[in-house]
Design a protein around this motif. Structure first.
Motif, PDB file in Angstrom:
ATOM      1  N   THR A   1     -65.963 -67.919  47.333  1.00 52.85           N
ATOM      2  CA  THR A   1     -65.778 -67.162  48.583  1.00 52.85           C
ATOM      3  C   THR A   1     -65.769 -68.112  49.778  1.00 52.85           C
ATOM      4  OG1 THR A   1     -68.146 -66.763  48.566  1.00 52.85           O
ATOM      5  CG2 THR A   1     -66.756 -64.983  47.783  1.00 52.85           C
ATOM      6  N   GLU A   2     -65.166 -67.635  50.853  1.00 57.17           N
ATOM      7  CA  GLU A   2     -64.984 -68.474  52.037  1.00 57.17           C
ATOM      8  C   GLU A   2     -66.332 -68.879  52.648  1.00 57.17           C
ATOM      9  OE1 GLU A   2     -62.654 -68.282  56.279  1.00 57.17           O
ATOM     10  OE2 GLU A   2     -62.337 -66.660  54.838  1.00 57.17           O
ATOM     11  N   LYS A   3     -66.399 -70.128  53.098  1.00 58.05           N
ATOM     12  CA  LYS A   3     -67.635 -70.656  53.665  1.00 58.05           C
ATOM     13  C   LYS A   3     -67.958 -69.953  54.990  1.00 58.05           C
ATOM     14  CE  LYS A   3     -69.691 -75.238  54.357  1.00 58.05           C
ATOM     15  NZ  LYS A   3     -70.415 -74.980  55.609  1.00 58.05           N
ATOM     16  N   VAL A   4     -69.231 -69.635  55.183  1.00 55.65           N
ATOM     17  CA  VAL A   4     -69.666 -68.995  56.423  1.00 55.65           C
ATOM     18  C   VAL A   4     -69.957 -70.068  57.470  1.00 55.65           C
ATOM     19  CG1 VAL A   4     -71.540 -67.670  57.485  1.00 55.65           C
ATOM     20  CG2 VAL A   4     -70.635 -66.979  55.270  1.00 55.65           C
ATOM     21  N   ASP A   5     -69.379 -69.899  58.663  1.00 51.00           N
ATOM     22  CA  ASP A   5     -69.653 -70.831  59.753  1.00 51.00           C
ATOM     23  C   ASP A   5     -70.732 -70.224  60.649  1.00 51.00           C
ATOM     24  OD1 ASP A   5     -69.737 -72.505  61.894  1.00 51.00           O
ATOM     25  OD2 ASP A   5     -67.604 -72.383  62.384  1.00 51.00           O
ATOM     26  N   VAL A   6     -71.976 -70.713  60.473  1.00 54.59           N
ATOM     27  CA  VAL A   6     -73.100 -70.106  61.200  1.00 54.59           C
ATOM     28  C   VAL A   6     -73.110 -70.479  62.683  1.00 54.59           C
ATOM     29  CG1 VAL A   6     -74.605 -69.903  59.194  1.00 54.59           C
ATOM     30  CG2 VAL A   6     -74.696 -71.979  60.557  1.00 54.59           C
ATOM     31  N   THR A   7     -72.232 -71.391  63.091  1.00 54.38           N
ATOM     32  CA  THR A   7     -72.207 -71.789  64.502  1.00 54.38           C
ATOM     33  C   THR A   7     -71.282 -70.892  65.324  1.00 54.38           C
ATOM     34  OG1 THR A   7     -70.376 -73.339  64.181  1.00 54.38           O
ATOM     35  CG2 THR A   7     -72.606 -74.206  63.866  1.00 54.38           C
ATOM     36  N   ARG A   8     -70.540 -70.010  64.640  1.00 57.19           N
ATOM     37  CA  ARG A   8     -69.614 -69.151  65.390  1.00 57.19           C
ATOM     38  C   ARG A   8     -70.343 -68.084  66.197  1.00 57.19           C
ATOM     39  NH1 ARG A   8     -64.926 -67.627  61.173  1.00 57.19           N
ATOM     40  NH2 ARG A   8     -64.147 -66.273  62.811  1.00 57.19           N
ATOM     41  N   GLN A   9     -69.725 -67.684  67.304  1.00 59.58           N
ATOM     42  CA  GLN A   9     -70.273 -66.617  68.138  1.00 59.58           C
ATOM     43  C   GLN A   9     -70.376 -65.328  67.332  1.00 59.58           C
ATOM     44  OE1 GLN A   9     -71.188 -66.564  71.593  1.00 59.58           O
ATOM     45  NE2 GLN A   9     -71.291 -68.755  71.164  1.00 59.58           N
ATOM     46  N   ILE A  10     -71.319 -64.499  67.705  1.00 61.88           N
ATOM     47  CA  ILE A  10     -71.634 -63.308  66.936  1.00 61.88           C
ATOM     48  C   ILE A  10     -70.410 -62.384  66.780  1.00 61.88           C
ATOM     49  CG2 ILE A  10     -72.486 -61.750  68.788  1.00 61.88           C
ATOM     50  CD1 ILE A  10     -74.336 -62.441  65.530  1.00 61.88           C
TER      51      ILE A  10
ATOM     52  N   GLU B   1     -82.892 -67.275  60.618  1.00 62.66           N
ATOM     53  CA  GLU B   1     -82.497 -68.646  60.982  1.00 62.66           C
ATOM     54  C   GLU B   1     -81.421 -69.167  60.043  1.00 62.66           C
ATOM     55  OE1 GLU B   1     -86.283 -70.573  61.024  1.00 62.66           O
ATOM     56  OE2 GLU B   1     -86.763 -69.811  63.023  1.00 62.66           O
ATOM     57  N   ILE B   2     -81.626 -68.998  58.731  1.00 61.52           N
ATOM     58  CA  ILE B   2     -80.643 -69.509  57.770  1.00 61.52           C
ATOM     59  C   ILE B   2     -79.308 -68.785  57.934  1.00 61.52           C
ATOM     60  CG2 ILE B   2     -80.084 -69.795  55.313  1.00 61.52           C
ATOM     61  CD1 ILE B   2     -83.028 -70.198  54.757  1.00 61.52           C
ATOM     62  N   ALA B   3     -79.385 -67.505  58.273  1.00 66.44           N
ATOM     63  CA  ALA B   3     -78.145 -66.734  58.482  1.00 66.44           C
ATOM     64  C   ALA B   3     -77.413 -67.194  59.743  1.00 66.44           C
ATOM     65  CB  ALA B   3     -78.463 -65.246  58.571  1.00 66.44           C
ATOM     66  N   GLY B   4     -78.106 -67.965  60.581  1.00 70.50           N
ATOM     67  CA  GLY B   4     -77.481 -68.438  61.827  1.00 70.50           C
ATOM     68  C   GLY B   4     -77.475 -67.368  62.903  1.00 70.50           C
ATOM     69  N   PHE B   5     -78.459 -66.465  62.848  1.00 72.37           N
ATOM     70  CA  PHE B   5     -78.510 -65.341  63.779  1.00 72.37           C
ATOM     71  C   PHE B   5     -79.404 -65.608  64.986  1.00 72.37           C
ATOM     72  CE2 PHE B   5     -77.519 -61.605  60.669  1.00 72.37           C
ATOM     73  CZ  PHE B   5     -76.272 -62.163  60.432  1.00 72.37           C
ATOM     74  N   SER B   6     -80.056 -66.762  64.994  1.00 71.66           N
ATOM     75  CA  SER B   6     -81.067 -66.990  66.028  1.00 71.66           C
ATOM     76  C   SER B   6     -80.491 -66.901  67.445  1.00 71.66           C
ATOM     77  CB  SER B   6     -81.728 -68.350  65.823  1.00 71.66           C
ATOM     78  OG  SER B   6     -82.310 -68.384  64.536  1.00 71.66           O
TER      79      SER B   6
END
Lengths: 140, 113
Positions: free
Chosen positions: A92-101, B89-94
């Motif tokens: 599955t596609e990688k999640v970019d946690v730095t992207r805006q909500i 935090e791991i989900a990047g929701f912070s």
């Protein structure tokens, strides 16, 4: 330290997740696995089992699948085997946690948690079974 | 999982307790998302008795945050146990979810203009 095994048979119902986690907790606590490692293991097992229950079978029937736990030389290995349709969750596609909500996709979080929290994830399709192996090293 | 909701001024206080996993996340969705569509734009979540959350639950919070962003609203989370905080935090929701140690701090944040 020795080798310890446990087989956990499951049904394709979401209520099985909590039952599984209780079994895993008892098993790991018995062998003094640290709480943080156990927490990560339980989360990732939840994520992977939720995937199986949600997507492996398209009918509304009861299906059975198994999890095999092993503790050996400071390494916890859990193998999830199901006879549902072939599906490799690691692709599955990688999640970019730095992207805006507002740009974050709703999906893909479970596998992101698994990749972050485990040391190793492997998938193979063999003898009509999805075989997903997750590994977590116990800190010395 | 147990959910209770209470209105305090223009803030909707949502108390989520117990386990939020694939077995219970639908109930969280049903309780939390429609009020946002119906005009609740300041949400304070009391997580003090939230014992467990998986991605199925995190996803509902993400959906709530997306709706509130569109509505120029805000969601604030309070009193989280450390393992729950780790999940966010791991989900990047912070960044999207301000997390406060106490309900008072969270409420203060929501009352800011």
């Amino acid at each position: 330290m020795g080798v310890h095994h446990k087989k956990v048979p499951l049904k394709n119902k979401y209520t099985e997740i909590e039952r599984l986690q209780k079994i895993v907790t008892n098993f790991c606590q018995h062998y003094n696995i640290p709480a943080e490692i156990l927490f990560h293991l339980n989360v990732v097992l939840d994520e992977m089992v939720t995937n199986v229950i949600s997507y492996a079978w398209c009918d509304n029937l009861t299906h059975h699948f198994n999890i095999y736990l092993e503790i050996k030389n400071g390494l916890i290995t859990a193998t999830i085997e199901d006879d549902g349709k072939p599906f490799n969750p690691l692709l599955t596609e990688k999640v970019d946690v730095t992207r805006q909500i507002e740009e974050r996709p709703i999906g893909g979080l479970g596998i992101h948690l698994a990749k972050t929290m485990m040391d190793c994830l492997e998938y193979k399709y063999q003898k009509n079974k999805n075989i997903l192996t997750i590994k977590k090293r116990v800190k010395k | 999982m147990q959910i209770s909701k209470q209105k305090e001024g223009n803030v909707l206080v949502v108390k989520v307790a117990g386990r939020v996993d694939a077995a219970t996340s639908k109930a969280l969705e049903t309780e939390m998302l429609p009020p946002i569509d119906n005009g609740e734009h300041k949400i304070l979540v009391d997580c003090s008795n939230l014992e467990y959350i998986s991605s199925a639950g995190l996803r509902i919070f993400l959906m709530a945050a997306k709706k509130l962003k569109m509505a120029r609203g805000k969601i604030v989370l309070c009193s989280m146990l450390p393992p729950i905080k780790t999940m966010f935090e791991i989900a990047g929701f912070s960044a999207a979810f301000p997390i406060f140690n106490t309900m008072e701090e969270g409420e203060k944040e929501l009352r800011k203009k």
